[in-house]
Design a protein around this motif. Structure first.
Motif, short mmCIF file in Angstrom:
data_model
loop_
_atom_site.label_atom_id
_atom_site.label_comp_id
_atom_site.label_asym_id
_atom_site.label_seq_id
_atom_site.Cartn_x
_atom_site.Cartn_y
_atom_site.Cartn_z
N MET A 59 10.88 37.60 20.57
CA MET A 59 10.74 36.92 21.87
C MET A 59 9.26 36.71 22.20
N CYS A 60 8.94 35.50 22.60
CA CYS A 60 7.58 35.11 22.98
C CYS A 60 6.99 36.11 23.97
N GLY A 61 5.75 36.50 23.76
CA GLY A 61 5.09 37.44 24.65
C GLY A 61 4.99 36.94 26.08
N ALA A 62 4.72 35.65 26.26
CA ALA A 62 4.64 35.10 27.61
C ALA A 62 5.98 35.24 28.32
N VAL A 63 7.05 35.01 27.58
CA VAL A 63 8.41 35.16 28.12
C VAL A 63 8.68 36.63 28.43
N SER A 64 8.24 37.52 27.56
CA SER A 64 8.38 38.95 27.83
C SER A 64 7.66 39.31 29.13
N GLY A 65 6.55 38.65 29.39
CA GLY A 65 5.82 38.87 30.63
C GLY A 65 6.67 38.52 31.85
N ILE A 66 7.42 37.41 31.75
CA ILE A 66 8.33 37.05 32.83
C ILE A 66 9.34 38.18 33.05
N VAL A 67 9.89 38.72 31.98
CA VAL A 67 10.91 39.77 32.10
C VAL A 67 10.31 41.01 32.78
N ILE A 68 9.13 41.40 32.39
CA ILE A 68 8.48 42.56 33.02
C ILE A 68 8.26 42.30 34.51
N LEU A 69 7.76 41.11 34.84
CA LEU A 69 7.49 40.79 36.24
C LEU A 69 8.77 40.75 37.07
N VAL A 91 18.35 36.78 37.48
CA VAL A 91 17.02 36.18 37.63
C VAL A 91 16.37 36.02 36.25
N VAL A 92 16.45 37.06 35.42
CA VAL A 92 15.88 36.97 34.06
C VAL A 92 16.50 35.80 33.31
N GLN A 93 17.82 35.71 33.31
CA GLN A 93 18.48 34.63 32.58
C GLN A 93 18.10 33.26 33.11
N ASP A 94 18.03 33.12 34.42
CA ASP A 94 17.65 31.83 35.02
C ASP A 94 16.23 31.43 34.62
N LEU A 95 15.30 32.36 34.72
CA LEU A 95 13.90 32.03 34.41
C LEU A 95 13.70 31.79 32.92
N LEU A 96 14.38 32.56 32.07
CA LEU A 96 14.27 32.33 30.63
C LEU A 96 14.91 31.01 30.22
N ALA A 97 15.97 30.62 30.91
CA ALA A 97 16.57 29.31 30.65
C ALA A 97 15.57 28.20 30.98
N LYS A 98 14.82 28.37 32.07
CA LYS A 98 13.78 27.39 32.42
C LYS A 98 12.71 27.35 31.34
N ASN A 103 10.01 24.71 26.85
CA ASN A 103 9.27 24.98 25.62
C ASN A 103 10.10 24.86 24.34
N GLY A 104 11.37 24.59 24.47
CA GLY A 104 12.23 24.40 23.31
C GLY A 104 12.81 25.68 22.73
N SER A 105 12.22 26.81 23.06
CA SER A 105 12.68 28.10 22.55
C SER A 105 12.01 29.20 23.35
N ILE A 106 12.56 30.41 23.25
CA ILE A 106 11.88 31.59 23.79
C ILE A 106 11.49 32.52 22.64
N ILE A 107 11.67 32.04 21.41
CA ILE A 107 11.37 32.84 20.22
C ILE A 107 10.00 32.43 19.66
#
Length: 163
Positions: A59-69, A91-98, A103-107
């Motif tokens: 999982m992309c580090g920037a996306v991991s940052g969203i999860v932590i926040l 909330v996590v699922q909604d933001l990761l879907a965005k 970005n085409g992926s979260i990987i």
């Protein structure tokens, strides 16, 4: 929080990345003070998520940052609070879907165009941050995207002042 203040946090995330911090560190540190977390501790918490978690290109580090926040913002604190867990997961699922939509992926490997398991997990050694690195990596844009997604979440959650 005003639009201007949120924009400054998004820029701070990008500036952190350009100063050599990992994607996750950059995003978390830009918002950490909102949760009583100093920037040094935020960067430590996010350190292992770089390179798609320990440079394993997951999982992309920037996306991991969203999860932590999101966890800092609305994570439940009682183990038996299933409703709280569920609300946080939503909330996590909604933001990761965005993020995936933008970005085409979260990987990490997919975002970087790295093919094959072996190549994606070839080394734990961090890449040198050279001009060439920044030229060929889309990471600064992914950090900006993640920080913007979280800033937009804060706006929608709390309302905001235009300025």
């Amino acid at each position: 929080m005003t639009d201007k203040e949120l924009d400054e946090r998004v820029q701070r995330a990008v500036d952190n990345f350009m100063a050599g911090y990992g994607c996750c560190q950059s995003v978390v540190a830009a918002f950490s003070d909102l949760y009583g977390l100093d920037e040094t501790m935020a960067k430590r918490i996010g350190a292992g998520f770089g390179g798609g978690v320990g440079r394993m290109r997951m999982m992309c580090g920037a996306v991991s940052g969203i999860v932590i926040l999101v966890g800092l913002d609305c994570g439940q604190t009682e183990g038996s609070d299933r409703e709280g867990k569920s609300a946080c997961y939503k909330v996590v699922q909604d933001l990761l879907a965005k993020s995936k939509e933008e970005n085409g992926s979260i990987i990490c490997a997919e975002i970087l165009g790295i093919q094959g398991h072996e190549k994606a997990h070839s080394s734990y050694v961090a890449s040198a941050r050279t001009a060439e690195y920044y030229k060929k990596r889309p990471c600064a844009a992914k950090v900006e995207s993640a920080a913007r997604i979280f800033a937009d979440y804060l706006k929608s959650k709390d309302g905001h002042n235009e300025s």
